[in-house]
Write a protein that holds these residues in place. Structure first.
Motif, PDB file in Angstrom:
ATOM      1  N   UNK A   1      78.375  29.339  23.707  1.00 43.86           N
ATOM      2  CA  UNK A   1      77.616  30.501  23.237  1.00 43.86           C
ATOM      3  C   UNK A   1      78.451  31.266  22.209  1.00 43.86           C
ATOM      4  N   UNK A   2      79.728  31.455  22.505  1.00 47.01           N
ATOM      5  CA  UNK A   2      80.619  32.205  21.613  1.00 47.01           C
ATOM      6  C   UNK A   2      80.717  31.557  20.243  1.00 47.01           C
ATOM      7  N   UNK A   3      80.892  30.244  20.191  1.00 46.76           N
ATOM      8  CA  UNK A   3      81.121  29.562  18.917  1.00 46.76           C
ATOM      9  C   UNK A   3      79.857  29.082  18.208  1.00 46.76           C
ATOM     10  N   UNK A   4      78.767  28.900  18.931  1.00 53.27           N
ATOM     11  CA  UNK A   4      77.613  28.267  18.299  1.00 53.27           C
ATOM     12  C   UNK A   4      76.316  29.066  18.336  1.00 53.27           C
ATOM     13  N   UNK A   5      76.251  30.160  19.091  1.00 53.40           N
ATOM     14  CA  UNK A   5      75.007  30.906  19.178  1.00 53.40           C
ATOM     15  C   UNK A   5      75.127  32.350  18.707  1.00 53.40           C
ATOM     16  N   UNK A   6      76.299  32.924  18.819  1.00 53.96           N
ATOM     17  CA  UNK A   6      76.449  34.347  18.472  1.00 53.96           C
ATOM     18  C   UNK A   6      76.354  34.574  16.977  1.00 53.96           C
ATOM     19  N   UNK A   7      75.662  35.654  16.622  1.00 50.73           N
ATOM     20  CA  UNK A   7      75.559  36.054  15.225  1.00 50.73           C
ATOM     21  C   UNK A   7      75.747  37.564  15.083  1.00 50.73           C
ATOM     22  N   UNK A   8      76.201  38.228  16.152  1.00 48.86           N
ATOM     23  CA  UNK A   8      76.389  39.675  16.137  1.00 48.86           C
ATOM     24  C   UNK A   8      77.622  40.045  15.308  1.00 48.86           C
ATOM     25  N   UNK A   9      77.856  41.326  15.161  1.00 51.38           N
ATOM     26  CA  UNK A   9      78.940  41.821  14.325  1.00 51.38           C
ATOM     27  C   UNK A   9      80.336  41.447  14.782  1.00 51.38           C
ATOM     28  N   UNK A  10      80.487  41.042  16.038  1.00 53.07           N
ATOM     29  CA  UNK A  10      81.801  40.663  16.556  1.00 53.07           C
ATOM     30  C   UNK A  10      82.052  39.161  16.463  1.00 53.07           C
ATOM     31  N   UNK A  11      81.119  38.410  15.939  1.00 53.48           N
ATOM     32  CA  UNK A  11      81.187  36.952  15.974  1.00 53.48           C
ATOM     33  C   UNK A  11      81.880  36.322  14.766  1.00 53.48           C
ATOM     34  N   UNK A  12      82.221  37.110  13.758  1.00 50.57           N
ATOM     35  CA  UNK A  12      82.759  36.555  12.513  1.00 50.57           C
ATOM     36  C   UNK A  12      83.942  35.624  12.709  1.00 50.57           C
ATOM     37  N   UNK A  13      84.922  36.052  13.486  1.00 52.05           N
ATOM     38  CA  UNK A  13      86.130  35.230  13.642  1.00 52.05           C
ATOM     39  C   UNK A  13      85.818  33.874  14.275  1.00 52.05           C
TER      40      UNK A  13
ATOM     41  N   UNK B   1      86.133  30.250  12.424  1.00 54.57           N
ATOM     42  CA  UNK B   1      86.953  29.234  13.092  1.00 54.57           C
ATOM     43  C   UNK B   1      86.161  27.947  13.309  1.00 54.57           C
ATOM     44  N   UNK B   2      84.895  28.080  13.710  1.00 55.12           N
ATOM     45  CA  UNK B   2      84.043  26.909  13.923  1.00 55.12           C
ATOM     46  C   UNK B   2      83.930  26.096  12.648  1.00 55.12           C
ATOM     47  N   UNK B   3      83.704  26.774  11.529  1.00 52.67           N
ATOM     48  CA  UNK B   3      83.529  26.070  10.259  1.00 52.67           C
ATOM     49  C   UNK B   3      84.836  25.487   9.738  1.00 52.67           C
ATOM     50  N   UNK B   4      85.901  26.275   9.770  1.00 57.06           N
ATOM     51  CA  UNK B   4      87.192  25.815   9.256  1.00 57.06           C
ATOM     52  C   UNK B   4      87.724  24.636  10.073  1.00 57.06           C
ATOM     53  N   UNK B   5      87.578  24.706  11.394  1.00 54.10           N
ATOM     54  CA  UNK B   5      88.115  23.662  12.275  1.00 54.10           C
ATOM     55  C   UNK B   5      87.102  22.576  12.620  1.00 54.10           C
ATOM     56  N   UNK B   6      85.903  22.677  12.037  1.00 50.07           N
ATOM     57  CA  UNK B   6      84.843  21.686  12.249  1.00 50.07           C
ATOM     58  C   UNK B   6      84.588  21.418  13.742  1.00 50.07           C
ATOM     59  N   UNK B   7      84.420  22.488  14.472  1.00 48.72           N
ATOM     60  CA  UNK B   7      84.214  22.382  15.909  1.00 48.72           C
ATOM     61  C   UNK B   7      82.818  21.877  16.229  1.00 48.72           C
ATOM     62  N   UNK B   8      82.724  21.143  17.289  1.00 55.15           N
ATOM     63  CA  UNK B   8      81.453  20.653  17.815  1.00 55.15           C
ATOM     64  C   UNK B   8      81.246  21.288  19.188  1.00 55.15           C
ATOM     65  N   UNK B   9      79.994  21.468  19.622  1.00 52.68           N
ATOM     66  CA  UNK B   9      79.764  22.029  20.956  1.00 52.68           C
ATOM     67  C   UNK B   9      80.405  21.166  22.043  1.00 52.68           C
ATOM     68  N   UNK B  10      80.896  21.826  23.081  1.00 49.99           N
ATOM     69  CA  UNK B  10      81.454  21.116  24.226  1.00 49.99           C
ATOM     70  C   UNK B  10      80.321  20.550  25.075  1.00 49.99           C
ATOM     71  N   UNK B  11      80.563  19.423  25.694  1.00 46.25           N
ATOM     72  CA  UNK B  11      79.633  18.901  26.681  1.00 46.25           C
ATOM     73  C   UNK B  11      79.836  19.753  27.925  1.00 46.25           C
ATOM     74  N   UNK B  12      78.768  20.326  28.449  1.00 45.57           N
ATOM     75  CA  UNK B  12      78.852  21.237  29.596  1.00 45.57           C
ATOM     76  C   UNK B  12      78.735  20.445  30.888  1.00 45.57           C
ATOM     77  N   UNK B  13      79.776  19.650  31.172  1.00 43.73           N
ATOM     78  CA  UNK B  13      79.755  18.734  32.307  1.00 43.73           C
ATOM     79  C   UNK B  13      80.676  19.139  33.453  1.00 43.73           C
ATOM     80  N   UNK B  14      81.444  20.220  33.284  1.00 43.57           N
ATOM     81  CA  UNK B  14      82.355  20.664  34.337  1.00 43.57           C
ATOM     82  C   UNK B  14      83.668  19.917  34.376  1.00 43.57           C
ATOM     83  N   UNK B  15      83.884  19.021  33.410  1.00 48.87           N
ATOM     84  CA  UNK B  15      85.135  18.274  33.339  1.00 48.87           C
ATOM     85  C   UNK B  15      86.057  18.981  32.342  1.00 48.87           C
ATOM     86  N   UNK B  16      87.242  19.328  32.792  1.00 48.88           N
ATOM     87  CA  UNK B  16      88.176  20.038  31.917  1.00 48.88           C
ATOM     88  C   UNK B  16      89.125  19.026  31.276  1.00 48.88           C
TER      89      UNK B  16
END
Length: 169
Positions: free
Chosen positions: A40-52, A56-71
């Protein structure tokens, strides 16, 4: 075990019972909650606090995590990324004094953002505070409705509502 916070003074809705990340206990539903909140923090937020995080998502080419409970390595890397992004100067909130260790520690008082013994904030509590107080639109709805919409293991865990993590009872 992840849980919903039962505290009228809380500035977050959910918390974890055990550490998540590098060297953590990594209980499945705690990890799932961390993965969902990071996504949610990296891929859904668009509020005023989400800029960083968007930068970071764009610069580091991040992809969403699989929400499987495996760390695994990707979840641990994202926790490190989040802590680094939280600690960076600039943005609407400025730098946050957070320990960059790739692990979400359990807060003694979930939902109450405060500094721990080393004068650093609990990064998981900070993320939950921002999601509960500043997320807008799709991100807000996703976060608010987790007890009804999350995958079964996490949905069941969030049905448990209490004030403190099990280790602080």
């Amino acid at each position: 075990m992840a849980f919903s916070i039962k505290n009228p003074d809380a500035q977050g809705r959910y918390s974890i019972d055990y550490t998540v990340g590098h060297g953590g206990v990594n209980m499945r539903d705690d990890v799932m909650l961390a993965q969902v909140c990071l996504n949610i923090t990296y891929f859904e937020r668009k509020d005023g606090y989400a800029d960083r995080y968007m930068t970071s998502r764009e610069v580091n080419r991040l992809e969403p995590l699989v929400e499987d409970g495996y760390c695994g390595p990707l979840t641990i890397a994202r926790i490190y990324q989040f802590q680094n992004d939280l600690a960076k100067r600039g943005g609407a909130m400025g730098p946050i004094p957070v320990k960059i260790d790739g692990k979400f520690d359990v807060s003694p008082e979930p939902g109450v953002v405060h500094m721990g013994a080393l004068k650093r904030v609990y990064s998981f509590d900070n993320m939950n505070y921002v999601l509960s107080e500043h997320a807008e639109g799709e991100a807000e709805a996703h976060y608010d409705n987790l007890p009804q919409t999350a995958l079964a293991p996490l949905r069941g865990a969030l049905a448990d509502s209490r004030k403190y993590a099990k280790r602080f009872k």
